[in-house]
Design an enzyme around this catalytic site. Structure first.
Site, PDB file in Angstrom:
ATOM      1  N   HIS A 219       0.603  -1.310  -0.045  1.00  0.00           N
ATOM      2  CA  HIS A 219      -0.138   0.007   0.023  1.00  0.00           C
ATOM      3  C   HIS A 219       0.656   1.350  -0.032  1.00  0.00           C
ATOM      4  O   HIS A 219       1.099   1.821   1.064  1.00  0.00           O
ATOM      5  CB  HIS A 219      -0.859   0.073   1.218  1.00  0.00           C
ATOM      6  CG  HIS A 219      -1.939  -1.000   0.981  1.00  0.00           C
ATOM      7  ND1 HIS A 219      -2.116  -2.191   1.888  1.00  0.00           N
ATOM      8  CD2 HIS A 219      -3.172  -1.066   0.223  1.00  0.00           C
ATOM      9  CE1 HIS A 219      -3.047  -2.655   1.649  1.00  0.00           C
ATOM     10  NE2 HIS A 219      -4.027  -2.281   0.534  1.00  0.00           N
ATOM     11  N   HIS A 223       1.001   1.420  -5.832  1.00  0.00           N
ATOM     12  CA  HIS A 223      -0.202   0.878  -5.912  1.00  0.00           C
ATOM     13  C   HIS A 223      -1.324   2.093  -6.102  1.00  0.00           C
ATOM     14  O   HIS A 223      -2.081   1.900  -6.963  1.00  0.00           O
ATOM     15  CB  HIS A 223      -0.522   0.302  -4.538  1.00  0.00           C
ATOM     16  CG  HIS A 223      -1.933   0.058  -4.167  1.00  0.00           C
ATOM     17  ND1 HIS A 223      -2.393  -1.120  -5.072  1.00  0.00           N
ATOM     18  CD2 HIS A 223      -2.903   0.401  -3.458  1.00  0.00           C
ATOM     19  CE1 HIS A 223      -3.781  -1.262  -4.716  1.00  0.00           C
ATOM     20  NE2 HIS A 223      -4.005  -0.201  -3.905  1.00  0.00           N
ATOM     21  N   HIS A 259      -6.887   7.073  -2.658  1.00  0.00           N
ATOM     22  CA  HIS A 259      -7.996   6.043  -2.164  1.00  0.00           C
ATOM     23  C   HIS A 259      -7.232   5.279  -1.020  1.00  0.00           C
ATOM     24  O   HIS A 259      -7.696   4.513   0.029  1.00  0.00           O
ATOM     25  CB  HIS A 259      -8.456   4.957  -2.967  1.00  0.00           C
ATOM     26  CG  HIS A 259      -7.487   3.892  -3.409  1.00  0.00           C
ATOM     27  ND1 HIS A 259      -6.695   3.999  -4.173  1.00  0.00           N
ATOM     28  CD2 HIS A 259      -7.442   2.504  -3.038  1.00  0.00           C
ATOM     29  CE1 HIS A 259      -5.666   2.954  -4.449  1.00  0.00           C
ATOM     30  NE2 HIS A 259      -6.269   1.957  -3.663  1.00  0.00           N
ATOM     31  N   ASP A 260      -5.971   5.262  -0.915  1.00  0.00           N
ATOM     32  CA  ASP A 260      -5.073   4.629   0.377  1.00  0.00           C
ATOM     33  C   ASP A 260      -3.846   5.490   0.785  1.00  0.00           C
ATOM     34  O   ASP A 260      -3.142   5.154   1.374  1.00  0.00           O
ATOM     35  CB  ASP A 260      -4.465   3.442  -0.226  1.00  0.00           C
ATOM     36  CG  ASP A 260      -5.220   2.322  -0.348  1.00  0.00           C
ATOM     37  OD1 ASP A 260      -6.034   2.092   0.608  1.00  0.00           O
ATOM     38  OD2 ASP A 260      -5.137   1.318  -1.111  1.00  0.00           O
ATOM     39  N   ASP A 366      -8.859  -1.507  -7.596  1.00  0.00           N
ATOM     40  CA  ASP A 366      -8.205  -1.828  -6.322  1.00  0.00           C
ATOM     41  C   ASP A 366      -7.845  -3.344  -6.269  1.00  0.00           C
ATOM     42  O   ASP A 366      -6.718  -3.506  -5.400  1.00  0.00           O
ATOM     43  CB  ASP A 366      -9.063  -1.304  -5.182  1.00  0.00           C
ATOM     44  CG  ASP A 366      -8.318  -1.208  -4.030  1.00  0.00           C
ATOM     45  OD1 ASP A 366      -7.082  -0.843  -3.999  1.00  0.00           O
ATOM     46  OD2 ASP A 366      -8.598  -1.201  -2.868  1.00  0.00           O
TER      47      ASP A 366
END
Length: 530
Positions: A219, A223, A259-260, A366
């Site tokens: 992560h 990514h 998103h992360d 994802d």
């Protein structure tokens, strides 16, 4: 009153057939007629008490049956894992699937409130204009110059086989920054929403810092760049970009990029079990996902990073609603409910909800690495397993039981990937292709029937962008969309990867981290067959 009673008996014999068939609306019409007839008889004073009681009880039973059926449909996720039999899937893999992709943390199931649907008008002319501009190259805009190696690597950004690791190397470990800038340029989002280039660059660089905060093997900023590119590919090759407005495309790219953000390299369950500050802050609900959105928006409170500074109040609010829903939908514990909701929507005559479809696209992107080439998929898998093992090391230090797949001494990597593909990846991408077909096929048919297309549609169908070497990019008009090819390609790659994992599982599940020869052999094999 006799006719009413007769009709009731007839309705009783067909109720359940209608409940599970396509004639539910007919059932409701007949039931409504009976009740209205009773109302009129009550008004006239011509009422048979026995028939009245029978009809009211029957109406109540129908409503109760429908309520129970609907509640079960919305809440029951257990059946999604019912076909994972103990003799076919290792218990550790089954536990991982159940703990990761369902909400079974001792919390009571509770019907969540339906989120308000985000509805907007699809601006056809507007869409045509931005698609026409997509491939206007701006490699040397003020504030960001592309190194030659980055330009070469980004020539493949429209391909499913795009190598994000190569981009990260070519860019000096700035793959996310260049991916964000590339897509904002291609979709003309910088011009359309008057985004200050200096703000965009500063924001992208801050995102990279946050993604690197915990030095995660998986992560991380690579990514994030990979998911952002995958979202772009899906929008491009399914034709979904023709269905979305420019604001929605901005939301898609933005949500993928953040998103992360500041992922800790540990799971939500780890945060909950260790009672971390972020778990306490978000009350154990989508802990990391809430943090990703909140922290990214906190960056934009700094003027030099406020990329949304020139959006109107309505656009800002609509975009934020979309981004929040999309990023929160990447919480894997909501996977089966999300899949079930979309699947049920496909059975309805009305169109699919924009926000939920966009959430499905981001969720699919994802978890997409098992649908990529073996070389990429295997590399991502090894990175993810190392991240799991690092969490397991922390759990051992804290005296906590190992989370599924986090014990580096006993985890079965190949079996876990087979289970992940069978129960998560394949159903997700199958649903994604079904959804895009329902959305895009009518648009293609409408586009082909239009004898005199609008200005935007006409310009869109002839759009070609010049690349750096003077050649032309492919035609990405609606007429060029090939959903069958998109679907078949994904199915083939996923199946090939699954077979490779089965071969490795048959070899006895060697430890991929202790046996470096196995890892090297797999990478060499991938290179010769990619």
């Amino acid at each position: 009153m006799g006719s009413t009673a007769t009709e009731t008996e007839e309705l009783e014999n067909t109720t359940f057939k209608y409940l599970i068939g396509e004639q539910t609306e007919k059932m409701w019409q007949r039931l409504k007629g009976i009740l209205r007839c009773l109302v009129k008889q009550l008004e006239k004073g011509d009422v048979n008490v026995i028939d009245l009681k029978k009809n009211i009880e029957y109406a109540a039973s129908v409503l109760e049956a429908v309520y129970i059926d609907e509640t079960r449909r919305l809440l029951d996720t257990d059946d999604e894992l019912s076909d994972i039999q103990s003799d076919s899937v290792p218990s550790e893999v089954r536990d991982w699937l159940a703990s990761t992709f369902t909400r079974k943390m001792g919390m009571m199931k509770k019907k969540s409130e339906e989120k308000p649907r985000f509805r907007s008008i699809v601006h056809v002319v507007q869409a045509g204009i931005f698609v026409e501009r997509m491939y206007r190259k701006s490699y040397h805009m003020v504030g960001l110059a592309y190194p030659e190696a980055v330009i070469v690597t980004l020539k493949d950004v429209d391909k499913w086989s795009f190598d994000v690791f190569a981009l990260n190397e070519a860019s000096g470990e700035h793959s996310l920054k260049f991916m964000i800038y590339e897509l904002f340029t291609r979709y003309d989002l910088i011009n359309r929403f008057k985004i200050p280039v200096s703000c965009l660059i500063a924001f992208a660089e801050a995102l990279e810092v946050g993604y690197s905060k915990y030095k995660n093997p998986y992560h991380n900023l690579i990514h994030a760049a990979d998911v952002t590119q995958t979202v772009h590919y899906i929008m491009l090759h399914t034709g979904i970009m023709h269905w979305l407005t420019e604001l929605e495309i901005l939301a898609m790219v933005f949500a993928a990029a953040i998103h992360d953000y500041e992922h800790t390299g540990t799971t939500n369950n780890f945060h909950i079990q260790t009672r971390s500050d972020v778990a306490i802050l978000y009350n154990d609900r989508s802990v990391l996902e809430n943090h990703h959105v909140s922290a990214a928006y906190r960056l934009m409170q700094e003027e030099e990073m406020n990329v949304l500074i020139n959006l109107s109040k309505d656009d800002w609010r609509d975009l934020r609603n979309l981004v929040i829903e999309m990023v929160l939908s990447t919480d894997m514990s909501g996977h089966f409910q999300q899949i079930k909701n979309i699947r049920n929507s496909l059975q309805q005559p009305e169109g699919l909800d924009k926000a939920k479809t966009m959430s499905l696209i981001l969720h699919a992107a994802d978890i997409s690495h098992p649908a990529k080439s073996w070389k990429l998929h295997h590399r991502w898998t090894m990175a993810l397993m190392e991240e799991f093992f690092l969490q397991g090391d922390k759990e051992a230090e804290l005296g906590l039981p190992f989370s599924p797949l986090c014990d580096r001494k006993s985890t079965m990597v190949a079996q876990s990937q087979i289970g992940f593909i069978d129960f998560i990846v394949e159903p997700t991408f199958s649903l994604l292709t079904d959804s895009t077909e329902k959305i895009i096929i009518p648009l293609i048919e409408e586009d082909s029937k239009t004898k005199t297309p609008s200005y935007g549609a006409s310009r869109r169908s002839n759009m070609k962008g010049t690349t750096n070497d003077g050649t032309y990019s492919p035609d990405y008009s609606l007429a060029s969309v090939d959903l069958k090819s998109f679907k078949n390609s994904l199915v083939d790659i996923i199946q090939q990867n699954k077979e490779r994992w089965k071969e490795l599982a048959a070899q006895g599940e060697p430890d991929p981290h202790k046996n470096s020869d196995l890892v090297n052999a797999e990478e060499k094999h991938a290179e010769t067959h990619s």
